[in-house]
Design a protein around this motif. Sequence first.
Motif, short mmCIF file in Angstrom:
data_model
loop_
_atom_site.label_atom_id
_atom_site.label_comp_id
_atom_site.label_asym_id
_atom_site.label_seq_id
_atom_site.Cartn_x
_atom_site.Cartn_y
_atom_site.Cartn_z
N SER A 104 -1.00 72.73 -24.76
CA SER A 104 -1.20 72.58 -23.32
C SER A 104 -1.15 73.91 -22.58
O SER A 104 -1.50 73.98 -21.40
N ASN A 105 -0.69 74.97 -23.25
CA ASN A 105 -0.63 76.29 -22.64
C ASN A 105 -1.06 77.34 -23.65
O ASN A 105 -0.72 77.25 -24.84
N ALA B 286 3.58 70.81 -24.45
CA ALA B 286 4.58 70.22 -23.57
C ALA B 286 5.33 69.08 -24.24
O ALA B 286 6.27 68.52 -23.67
N THR B 287 4.91 68.71 -25.46
CA THR B 287 5.56 67.59 -26.16
C THR B 287 6.28 68.03 -27.43
O THR B 287 6.94 67.22 -28.07
N ALA C 51 6.71 73.68 -20.80
CA ALA C 51 5.64 73.33 -19.86
C ALA C 51 4.90 74.57 -19.39
O ALA C 51 3.81 74.47 -18.82
N THR D 121 9.64 80.85 -22.09
CA THR D 121 9.08 79.52 -21.90
C THR D 121 9.90 78.78 -20.86
O THR D 121 11.09 79.00 -20.71
N GLY E 159 10.59 74.79 -19.15
CA GLY E 159 10.46 73.33 -19.22
C GLY E 159 11.69 72.75 -18.58
O GLY E 159 11.96 72.97 -17.40
N GLU F 214 13.35 71.82 -14.89
CA GLU F 214 12.05 71.24 -14.53
C GLU F 214 11.02 72.29 -14.10
O GLU F 214 10.34 72.16 -13.09
N LEU G 142 7.61 74.14 -13.96
CA LEU G 142 6.21 73.77 -14.09
C LEU G 142 5.31 74.98 -14.35
O LEU G 142 4.25 74.84 -14.97
N SER H 79 9.37 75.23 -9.93
CA SER H 79 9.93 74.03 -10.52
C SER H 79 9.95 72.88 -9.52
O SER H 79 9.84 73.07 -8.31
#
Length: 433
Positions: free
Chosen positions: A131-132, A151-152, A180, A197, A199, A224, A226, A245
């Motif tokens: 995702s990034n 992101a997972t 994230a 990183t 997230g 959190e 983003l 965030s």
Amino acid sequence: MRVVGAALFAAGVLVVPLASAATFGRPAEIPLVRAPTAAVHVDATGDGLEDLVLANATGPPLTELTGDQNGSFVQPREIGSGPAPRSLAVADFDGDGANDLAVAGGGEIAIYYSADGTLVRRTVLSAPGVSNVNAADLDLDGNYDIVAASATRSTVTVFAGTDEGTFLAARNYATGNPPAAIFVADLNGDEFPDVATGGNALTVLFNNGDGTLGTPAATDQPPEILALTGDDIDADGDVDLVAASRPNLVTVLINSGDGHFLHEDSYAVGATPVGVDVAFLDDEDANLDVVTANQGTNDVSILRGTGDGHLQGETRVKVGKGPAGLVADDLNGDGLRDLVVPNRLSKSVTVLLQGADAPQPVVCLVPQVVRRKLAVARRLIGAANCKVTVVRRKFSGRVKKGKVISVTPVAGTRRPVGTSVALLVSRGPNPKR
């Protein structure tokens, strides 16, 4: 964590005072056929002028808008194939002096190389859940490497670049939590790029000095995250971090010089800041400023830097609906940093020039033609830079025969030049009734 310029809460509603945002002139909102999810500013055509390349949520993965170096972008062209991308990164991967593009999404990273005035997809790397994506020379061998995150999955994946313009097999590094956002820079002063990183926590993986990454060092603040970026916010020679965030905060983390962050201040911005960048946005001083793209409030927040690691309260500028990212770069060659915001919900891109009005795009603006004769409707639609491609007919007891009952898209819709318009024309009353 200290919150500066915090938002006010009144009757459960988030209220943020808005200051004047006179730095930027009149914005231009360029309509698109596809919904954009990311954007980069790069010379995609090889003419020496930088263009906009947008990632698309559906259809062909990329849309290219040709730049004129006056802040205008024209002639949208869809290119590429493959899954919908979520992130883009620019670098000269094959060492030919022209920038190439890494396109990440759908479990793969596709490399598009500059060739014959366009971008050509040639290399595909497997990257489950990616995702990034970012590009940096981690081992300082003169070749760009690819740094990717999902992101997972609680990992960062590195594809080392070679002298031949190819990439070695993926190498995964644990991050402790799913990233994230990623940011790559030398954070501890050893000249080797490190990886940060964001997230549920901020994590830093220091370079071992050979292009490999060490054990993750995590903090629980800010949560959190983003979007993540960095620069020397306090002008002491070290790269500091800036994290955007949920629900509406941007946090500055000051580097102690060895990659550890001594203190942090958080500042209120618009809701759900999905993009963040650091740039000189005020020509009256030499202090770095921070800007965020806010998905929840359809605007950007600009926070002026004071030069000592702190920021002033935000100002806001409206953009399109559903901002999906942010680019801060000089779009018109005046030496000042301008802004580009891709807007997913309004299928548009907003251009903001520092100290000048952005050139307004020529668009298809669907006119009001209901109850007009078909010939008149065709003429008005053509004059509005649209084209009639479908004409259907039905019986109507309310609209006279030969006149337009409805138009699709509806009147007032902004779309790219040449957008197709469908008309429903009356056949008059149904004789069988």
